[in-house]
Design a protein around this motif. Structure first.
Motif, PDB file in Angstrom:
ATOM      1  N   ASP A 150      39.691  25.183  38.414  1.00  0.00           N
ATOM      2  CA  ASP A 150      39.754  25.189  40.041  1.00  0.00           C
ATOM      3  C   ASP A 150      40.497  26.484  39.779  1.00  0.00           C
ATOM      4  N   ARG A 151      39.917  27.080  41.204  1.00  0.00           N
ATOM      5  CA  ARG A 151      39.673  28.630  41.119  1.00  0.00           C
ATOM      6  C   ARG A 151      41.154  29.172  41.516  1.00  0.00           C
ATOM      7  N   ALA A 152      41.750  28.258  42.362  1.00  0.00           N
ATOM      8  CA  ALA A 152      42.740  28.391  43.462  1.00  0.00           C
ATOM      9  C   ALA A 152      44.026  28.158  42.251  1.00  0.00           C
ATOM     10  N   ALA A 153      43.563  27.586  40.694  1.00  0.00           N
ATOM     11  CA  ALA A 153      45.329  27.480  39.826  1.00  0.00           C
ATOM     12  C   ALA A 153      45.184  28.863  38.538  1.00  0.00           C
ATOM     13  N   TRP A 154      44.270  29.389  39.279  1.00  0.00           N
ATOM     14  CA  TRP A 154      44.548  30.542  38.550  1.00  0.00           C
ATOM     15  C   TRP A 154      45.410  31.446  38.325  1.00  0.00           C
ATOM     16  N   GLU A 155      46.015  31.872  37.675  1.00  0.00           N
ATOM     17  CA  GLU A 155      47.294  32.438  37.085  1.00  0.00           C
ATOM     18  C   GLU A 155      46.963  34.099  36.747  1.00  0.00           C
ATOM     19  N   PHE A 156      45.443  34.378  36.587  1.00  0.00           N
ATOM     20  CA  PHE A 156      44.854  35.415  36.087  1.00  0.00           C
ATOM     21  C   PHE A 156      43.552  35.474  36.477  1.00  0.00           C
ATOM     22  N   GLU A 157      43.348  37.014  37.170  1.00  0.00           N
ATOM     23  CA  GLU A 157      41.723  37.611  37.832  1.00  0.00           C
ATOM     24  C   GLU A 157      40.761  37.603  37.216  1.00  0.00           C
ATOM     25  N   TYR A 158      40.376  36.049  36.345  1.00  0.00           N
ATOM     26  CA  TYR A 158      39.393  36.025  35.207  1.00  0.00           C
ATOM     27  C   TYR A 158      38.411  37.139  35.714  1.00  0.00           C
ATOM     28  N   ASP A 159      37.116  37.024  37.272  1.00  0.00           N
ATOM     29  CA  ASP A 159      36.639  37.524  37.890  1.00  0.00           C
ATOM     30  C   ASP A 159      36.300  38.831  37.949  1.00  0.00           C
ATOM     31  N   VAL A 160      37.611  39.560  37.644  1.00  0.00           N
ATOM     32  CA  VAL A 160      37.869  40.691  37.859  1.00  0.00           C
ATOM     33  C   VAL A 160      37.502  41.175  36.549  1.00  0.00           C
ATOM     34  N   VAL A 161      38.154  40.505  35.366  1.00  0.00           N
ATOM     35  CA  VAL A 161      38.377  40.695  34.144  1.00  0.00           C
ATOM     36  C   VAL A 161      36.686  40.638  33.459  1.00  0.00           C
ATOM     37  N   ALA A 162      36.061  40.024  33.466  1.00  0.00           N
ATOM     38  CA  ALA A 162      34.534  39.295  33.006  1.00  0.00           C
ATOM     39  C   ALA A 162      33.538  41.224  34.123  1.00  0.00           C
ATOM     40  N   ARG A 163      33.313  40.665  35.403  1.00  0.00           N
ATOM     41  CA  ARG A 163      33.310  42.129  35.589  1.00  0.00           C
ATOM     42  C   ARG A 163      33.321  43.272  35.268  1.00  0.00           C
ATOM     43  N   SER A 164      34.803  43.700  34.438  1.00  0.00           N
ATOM     44  CA  SER A 164      35.036  45.058  34.062  1.00  0.00           C
ATOM     45  C   SER A 164      34.371  44.460  32.888  1.00  0.00           C
ATOM     46  N   LYS A 165      33.998  43.582  31.618  1.00  0.00           N
ATOM     47  CA  LYS A 165      33.619  43.473  30.726  1.00  0.00           C
ATOM     48  C   LYS A 165      32.099  43.263  30.766  1.00  0.00           C
ATOM     49  N   ALA A 166      31.785  43.213  32.012  1.00  0.00           N
ATOM     50  CA  ALA A 166      30.553  43.388  32.108  1.00  0.00           C
ATOM     51  C   ALA A 166      29.683  44.727  31.997  1.00  0.00           C
ATOM     52  N   TYR A 167      30.544  45.252  33.126  1.00  0.00           N
ATOM     53  CA  TYR A 167      30.408  46.614  33.052  1.00  0.00           C
ATOM     54  C   TYR A 167      30.553  47.726  32.440  1.00  0.00           C
ATOM     55  N   ILE A 168      31.204  47.413  31.301  1.00  0.00           N
ATOM     56  CA  ILE A 168      31.907  48.541  30.293  1.00  0.00           C
ATOM     57  C   ILE A 168      29.881  47.823  29.079  1.00  0.00           C
ATOM     58  N   SER A 169      29.477  47.406  28.883  1.00  0.00           N
ATOM     59  CA  SER A 169      28.462  46.275  28.541  1.00  0.00           C
ATOM     60  C   SER A 169      27.610  47.421  29.136  1.00  0.00           C
ATOM     61  N   PHE A 170      27.399  47.312  30.267  1.00  0.00           N
ATOM     62  CA  PHE A 170      25.740  47.952  31.357  1.00  0.00           C
ATOM     63  C   PHE A 170      26.113  49.209  30.934  1.00  0.00           C
ATOM     64  N   LYS A 171      27.204  49.714  30.889  1.00  0.00           N
ATOM     65  CA  LYS A 171      27.004  51.474  30.969  1.00  0.00           C
ATOM     66  C   LYS A 171      27.173  51.804  29.425  1.00  0.00           C
ATOM     67  N   TYR A 172      27.258  51.094  28.252  1.00  0.00           N
ATOM     68  CA  TYR A 172      27.295  52.216  27.048  1.00  0.00           C
ATOM     69  C   TYR A 172      26.470  51.185  26.304  1.00  0.00           C
ATOM     70  N   ARG A 173      25.571  50.302  27.113  1.00  0.00           N
ATOM     71  CA  ARG A 173      24.593  49.346  25.903  1.00  0.00           C
ATOM     72  C   ARG A 173      25.350  48.823  24.675  1.00  0.00           C
ATOM     73  N   LEU A 174      26.484  47.950  25.587  1.00  0.00           N
ATOM     74  CA  LEU A 174      26.940  47.331  23.463  1.00  0.00           C
ATOM     75  C   LEU A 174      27.698  46.244  23.944  1.00  0.00           C
ATOM     76  N   PRO A 175      27.917  45.546  23.420  1.00  0.00           N
ATOM     77  CA  PRO A 175      28.837  44.439  23.920  1.00  0.00           C
ATOM     78  C   PRO A 175      30.125  44.918  23.727  1.00  0.00           C
ATOM     79  N   SER A 176      31.247  44.461  24.952  1.00  0.00           N
ATOM     80  CA  SER A 176      32.316  45.535  25.333  1.00  0.00           C
ATOM     81  C   SER A 176      33.746  44.448  24.046  1.00  0.00           C
ATOM     82  N   GLN A 177      33.150  44.330  23.427  1.00  0.00           N
ATOM     83  CA  GLN A 177      34.336  44.141  21.845  1.00  0.00           C
ATOM     84  C   GLN A 177      34.094  44.858  21.212  1.00  0.00           C
TER      85      GLN A 177
END
Length: 170
Positions: free
Chosen positions: A70-97
């Motif tokens: 239920d996105r309405a119940a989100w207490e955190f911007e999971y979409d922003v964090v997930a895109r940021s993790k993806a962007y890190i991997s996209f830029k550096y071609r490494l897992p974000s972790q």
């Protein structure tokens, strides 16, 4: 061959693991989050230097994303964090972790401090997730999604291979 529709089908394969196992066992902070798949035909260039929230990155590079729970119940911007993790991997071609844990000097202002993604062996297919209590659990979800995408694209490839009158990818 990789399309948003194929990602939808892959998500349906992994959805039970997310919704039933994680929500029931409390491994996610809450029973919701975000999963992102990037277009593996896109390569990082200066035009994407605006980061994960840049409209160009979201339009050209993010192939598919899905909120679960239920996105309405989100207490955190999971979409922003997930895109940021993806962007890190996209830029550096490494897992974000890997970048967050071992190469923090590569992190730039606006990038998330959390890891949680998977990249296939070519370094081109990126899947990122946000929502789990710990990043290795986000990686687990990404690995499931990556495996489902692989299986479905291989199945589609086998269907094309079986057609004697087809010599190029549809």
């Amino acid at each position: 061959m990789l399309t948003a529709e194929l990602c939808d089908a892959a998500f349906e394969l992994v959805r039970p693991a997310i919704e039933q196992h994680f929500a029931a066992d409390g491994l996610f902070e809450s029973p919701f989050g975000e999963l992102v798949v990037l277009d593996p035909t896109r390569e990082y260039s200066a035009e994407y230097a605006g980061g994960a929230e840049d409209p160009l990155f979201k339009r050209d590079v993010v192939l598919w994303s899905r909120s679960f729970g239920d996105r309405a119940a989100w207490e955190f911007e999971y979409d922003v964090v997930a895109r940021s993790k993806a962007y890190i991997s996209f830029k550096y071609r490494l897992p974000s972790q890997t970048v967050v844990r071992d190469l923090p000097y590569l992190l730039e202002p606006g990038m998330t401090k959390y890891g949680g993604g998977s990249i296939d062996e070519s370094g081109r297919l990126v899947v990122a997730c946000a929502g789990a209590e710990q990043s290795h659990l986000d990686v687990y979800v990404c690995d499931l999604m990556l495996a489902a995408i692989r299986a479905l694209t291989l199945s589609a490839q086998h269907e094309v291979d079986a057609q004697d009158d087809v010599h190029t990818m549809p």
